[in-house]
Design a protein around this motif. Structure first.
Motif, PDB file in Angstrom:
ATOM      1  N   ARG A   1       0.815  -1.211   0.000  1.00 42.13           N
ATOM      2  CA  ARG A   1       0.000   0.000   0.000  1.00 42.13           C
ATOM      3  C   ARG A   1       0.851   1.264   0.000  1.00 42.13           C
ATOM      4  N   LEU A   2       0.698   2.067  -1.060  1.00 36.73           N
ATOM      5  CA  LEU A   2       1.319   3.381  -1.127  1.00 36.73           C
ATOM      6  C   LEU A   2       0.334   4.392  -0.553  1.00 36.73           C
ATOM      7  N   SER A   3       0.786   5.217   0.390  1.00 33.26           N
ATOM      8  CA  SER A   3      -0.078   6.250   0.957  1.00 33.26           C
ATOM      9  C   SER A   3       0.617   7.591   0.824  1.00 33.26           C
ATOM     10  N   ALA A   4      -0.178   8.609   0.599  1.00 27.88           N
ATOM     11  CA  ALA A   4       0.409   9.940   0.499  1.00 27.88           C
ATOM     12  C   ALA A   4      -0.564  10.969   1.025  1.00 27.88           C
ATOM     13  N   THR A   5      -0.006  12.028   1.626  1.00 25.99           N
ATOM     14  CA  THR A   5      -0.840  13.134   2.056  1.00 25.99           C
ATOM     15  C   THR A   5      -0.131  14.431   1.690  1.00 25.99           C
ATOM     16  N   GLY A   6      -0.894  15.466   1.404  1.00 27.01           N
ATOM     17  CA  GLY A   6      -0.304  16.737   0.993  1.00 27.01           C
ATOM     18  C   GLY A   6      -1.254  17.485   0.073  1.00 27.01           C
ATOM     19  N   GLU A   7      -0.684  18.318  -0.769  1.00 31.13           N
ATOM     20  CA  GLU A   7      -1.490  19.115  -1.686  1.00 31.13           C
ATOM     21  C   GLU A   7      -1.978  18.197  -2.810  1.00 31.13           C
ATOM     22  N   GLU A   8      -3.287  18.269  -3.128  1.00 31.07           N
ATOM     23  CA  GLU A   8      -3.892  17.248  -3.979  1.00 31.07           C
ATOM     24  C   GLU A   8      -3.198  17.024  -5.333  1.00 31.07           C
ATOM     25  N   ALA A   9      -2.993  18.104  -6.099  1.00 34.34           N
ATOM     26  CA  ALA A   9      -2.438  17.950  -7.452  1.00 34.34           C
ATOM     27  C   ALA A   9      -1.061  17.290  -7.394  1.00 34.34           C
ATOM     28  N   GLN A  10      -0.248  17.750  -6.438  1.00 35.80           N
ATOM     29  CA  GLN A  10       1.108  17.231  -6.271  1.00 35.80           C
ATOM     30  C   GLN A  10       1.082  15.746  -5.890  1.00 35.80           C
ATOM     31  N   VAL A  11       0.196  15.417  -4.962  1.00 32.46           N
ATOM     32  CA  VAL A  11       0.069  14.034  -4.505  1.00 32.46           C
ATOM     33  C   VAL A  11      -0.343  13.129  -5.659  1.00 32.46           C
ATOM     34  N   ARG A  12      -1.278  13.601  -6.487  1.00 35.36           N
ATOM     35  CA  ARG A  12      -1.767  12.765  -7.591  1.00 35.36           C
ATOM     36  C   ARG A  12      -0.665  12.471  -8.612  1.00 35.36           C
ATOM     37  N   VAL A  13       0.090  13.518  -8.946  1.00 32.51           N
ATOM     38  CA  VAL A  13       1.185  13.333  -9.909  1.00 32.51           C
ATOM     39  C   VAL A  13       2.239  12.375  -9.343  1.00 32.51           C
ATOM     40  N   GLY A  14       2.631  12.631  -8.085  1.00 30.35           N
ATOM     41  CA  GLY A  14       3.631  11.793  -7.443  1.00 30.35           C
ATOM     42  C   GLY A  14       3.186  10.347  -7.350  1.00 30.35           C
ATOM     43  N   MET A  15       1.920  10.141  -7.007  1.00 26.58           N
ATOM     44  CA  MET A  15       1.397   8.792  -6.842  1.00 26.58           C
ATOM     45  C   MET A  15       1.423   8.033  -8.165  1.00 26.58           C
ATOM     46  N   GLU A  16       1.043   8.719  -9.238  1.00 25.95           N
ATOM     47  CA  GLU A  16       1.010   8.050 -10.538  1.00 25.95           C
ATOM     48  C   GLU A  16       2.400   7.567 -10.930  1.00 25.95           C
ATOM     49  N   GLU A  17       3.389   8.434 -10.689  1.00 26.59           N
ATOM     50  CA  GLU A  17       4.765   8.090 -11.024  1.00 26.59           C
ATOM     51  C   GLU A  17       5.250   6.888 -10.192  1.00 26.59           C
ATOM     52  N   LEU A  18       4.974   6.948  -8.898  1.00 30.59           N
ATOM     53  CA  LEU A  18       5.426   5.860  -8.019  1.00 30.59           C
ATOM     54  C   LEU A  18       4.726   4.544  -8.357  1.00 30.59           C
ATOM     55  N   GLU A  19       3.445   4.645  -8.673  1.00 32.26           N
ATOM     56  CA  GLU A  19       2.685   3.443  -9.005  1.00 32.26           C
ATOM     57  C   GLU A  19       3.276   2.773 -10.246  1.00 32.26           C
ATOM     58  N   THR A  20       3.635   3.586 -11.238  1.00 30.47           N
ATOM     59  CA  THR A  20       4.229   3.046 -12.463  1.00 30.47           C
ATOM     60  C   THR A  20       5.543   2.333 -12.157  1.00 30.47           C
ATOM     61  N   ARG A  21       6.374   2.981 -11.325  1.00 27.39           N
ATOM     62  CA  ARG A  21       7.658   2.362 -10.986  1.00 27.39           C
ATOM     63  C   ARG A  21       7.471   1.088 -10.181  1.00 27.39           C
ATOM     64  N   LEU A  22       6.562   1.118  -9.220  1.00 28.25           N
ATOM     65  CA  LEU A  22       6.337  -0.066  -8.379  1.00 28.25           C
ATOM     66  C   LEU A  22       5.745  -1.209  -9.204  1.00 28.25           C
ATOM     67  N   THR A  23       4.828  -0.871 -10.094  1.00 29.69           N
ATOM     68  CA  THR A  23       4.222  -1.874 -10.976  1.00 29.69           C
ATOM     69  C   THR A  23       5.298  -2.587 -11.785  1.00 29.69           C
ATOM     70  N   GLU A  24       6.252  -1.815 -12.312  1.00 30.60           N
ATOM     71  CA  GLU A  24       7.343  -2.393 -13.089  1.00 30.60           C
ATOM     72  C   GLU A  24       8.192  -3.337 -12.232  1.00 30.60           C
TER      73      GLU A  24
END
Lengths: 420, 420
Positions: A231-254
């Motif tokens: 489980r990846l969790s993040a808190t902070g400013e919404e737009a920033q969190v969404r961009v960061g999460m997408e990037e991390l999800e892609t890397r973790l998926t790989e």
């Protein structure tokens, strides 16, 4: 400035579960963990869980104490029609009100019984009585309404203790109201589901990834028999969190792609079902040691009749021959728990039911039936496809129910991976 | 006189479970229910269960509050070797002491690692440090010792949160000490399990019984989908309680005998299994809408291969014909969800697998597939016995999983009742 401070302060909830059955250990409190999970996903922190008896004084005490610490208190239990359910009486005492008949709540009670072809008894009519001043939360899956109170800037919610009724109310009535009532911080979770790799091997594989997580991001390992959730969790400013999460999800998926089978609330039966549906394929099963659990899992998915034709459960030797046509001498020669028999089971059920693919199981779930060569926990799984057939052996532990569950899910995992 | 008063007063315990993982719903607290069951069996009443975070201040608060209400407090969790486990620090703060190395506790730590062929690390050596003044409770299955404190006439026990370590300590160290320390009253519970009658009808039926319960006796209703448990509880002088309980149980059994299927921790699959085993009978099943859940339930009971031959799961129309020989025109004429088809399924599977009895299901679990004549939740259940065959129709709700579960259990209930 004071407003900003308030908006940044985390919102605190407490949960109170009511019922002597929890205290004497007759029922395990699963509601609190479920509620805790839901609340933390919307940025509300559960500060304490308190389980109390059916005594009014004790409930009242717990509620008063919880309100000194928390912004909201969610109460479950004690809402049945019988004498030992006293939550409403307690709430009346707390608010200094009395019970009033709610025509709104009565509509749900009436429709609940109507659907079941029954009349509403006097006792059940009283389910529609609620403390004056509360907002009724519509319960479409039971007879006890949920209740929402606002009190000195804090929220009190009362729900029935029956898990599926509580869940219905949380999902349909409570979470949305809480989100709009409180200024909740933005929190995002994304869970990757893996099968076929242990927690510690996974942790080694992800050591570097984890050490380089950006500020505000966290990775948690949630292992359970047969699978590990990341489980990846993040808190902070919404737009920033969404961009960061997408990037991390892609890397973790790989990084985990060989083991990944789904995301968030997926389960293997839903993932496999979607895949079969997309292919326009059908499946059949032949279960021995899993005793119907694979069928149970497959058919727990709504719409599964589109891909599931059926199964044989062949718990006895003869049934393997009678229902499935597994040759008796094959069983005699190799034993029921063998590669040869499980392959024959998968092949035969696929042909018999005319499906595209099939899975079969045969094993020793225990506690009896183990031998030195085939100890308790040995399970063979067979997978039949249009162009090939294969089998795999698992060595699971000595807990019967866990062996049955893990073997059943593994059969679905092996098939899903074979369809990739 | 004062002594007598004290002896009659029931001994109160509270449980505190520690850990953020409980509050965010990552782990379900199963320890408390287990402890509650053990304590109530020796006449100690659990008054409250409190789950708190890993913060020292919060734990301390919970402990202080619990001690104002209870004679003893059992704490689990927060004893691991890592930084976020702070129970020992909290206990030191409470007692105004500091950690001392316990050679006694270290023996267990050392032997734990020795058995696993490992050296004791510095981190693990610290597991043997305990707050000054405590009695060490020997943990033979883990590295965190249990701790026993006497404080102003009350008892505080700290145990690890890992379930099997906590259970080891309770069984081997705690329960015996508690029994000898407190003059425990006698408490007795007896639960009657009913099927086929709703909570409110039952409550009306038992109104007189309930209103005439002798002092010290209580009746509680514990409903869940498809069944209602009736729990009689009593406290007082042992001989008197036993006699009173036996009499009440006999009366209650008589009042609900048409619906009674078991006692205490029984479930229908175990009760039916025992009955079949006693008769020397075998059973087969033919499942449509229940999709394997009946087989799953039957085979969850260890030893079920003695009475369970197997099943067909016939989820599609053709499979009913191919696997079970249900005439295609019968399905055409009456529909798959019909008395005729479910009777044919039960009859055919019984013959095909050569068992003494059989049950069959066919229904609309939903969410799709409903019609005005056969709405979602309609389930036909067929039961075949050596000398007769019958079917019953159920109208269950629109929750797919509950419909599947209740239909599956009902099939077993109908068969059990037919064997009476």
């Amino acid at each position: 400035v004071s407003f900003k401070k308030k908006a940044l302060k985390s919102i605190r909830a407490e949960i109170i579960t009511i019922g002597d059955e929890l205290l004497i250990g007759q029922v395990i409190d699963t509601n609190s963990a479920w509620i805790g999970k839901q609340l933390s996903q919307v940025g509300i922190q559960v500060h304490q869980i308190t389980s109390v008896s059916d005594e009014i004084g004790h409930m009242l005490d717990a509620l008063v104490n919880a309100l000194t610490r928390a912004d909201m208190v969610l109460v479950t239990g004690g809402l049945g029609p019988t004498k030992d359910d006293k939550t409403k009486e307690m709430l009346c005492a707390f608010f200094g009100t009395s019970l009033e008949f709610s025509p709104e709540a009565y509509l749900d009670v009436e429709s609940y019984f109507k659907k079941r072809g029954r009349e509403v008894s006097d006792l059940n009519r009283r389910q529609a009585e609620v403390p004056g001043g509360c907002t009724v939360l519509s319960n479409k899956v039971g007879t006890a309404p949920g209740m929402w109170f606002e009190h000195q800037g804090k929220i009190i919610v009362s729900m029935p203790g029956v898990p599926h009724e509580m869940k219905f109310l949380m999902e349909n009535e409570v979470i949305g109201r809480l989100k709009s009532h409180f200024h909740t911080p933005f929190i995002l979770h994304r869970t990757l589901l893996t099968h076929g790799i242990g927690e510690s091997v996974l942790a080694e594989k992800l050591e570097e990834f984890e050490s380089k997580l950006p500020l505000g991001f966290q990775l948690a390992y949630l292992p359970s028999p047969g699978l590990v959730k990341l489980r990846l969790s993040a808190t902070g400013e919404e737009a920033q969190v969404r961009v960061g999460m997408e990037e991390l999800e892609t890397r973790l998926t790989e990084l985990v792609k060989d083991y990944l089978f789904g995301y968030d609330d997926d389960d293997i039966q839903s993932v496999l079902g979607r895949r079969l549906k997309a292919l326009g394929w059908t499946i059949s099963t032949a279960e021995s040691c899993t005793g119907g659990t694979i069928g149970h899992l497959i058919t727990s998915v709504p719409g599964s009749s589109a891909w599931y034709a059926g199964s044989t459960i062949t718990y006895s030797y003869e049934s393997k021959t009678r229902l499935l046509g597994v040759p008796a001498d094959l069983i005699q020669k190799h034993g029921a728990v063998s590669e040869e028999v499980v392959l024959s089971m998968a092949r035969n059920v696929r042909e018999k039911l005319g499906t595209h693919c099939a899975v079969a199981t045969s094993g020793v779930a225990g506690p009896g039936g183990g031998t030195p060569e085939k100890p308790v926990g040995t399970v063979w799984i067979g997978v039949a496809l249009p162009d090939r057939i294969f089998a795999r052996k698992l060595q699971l532990g000595d807990n019967r129910l866990i062996t049955i569950r893990v073997a059943s899910e593994s059969a679905l995992h092996f098939l899903r991976k074979a369809l990739d």
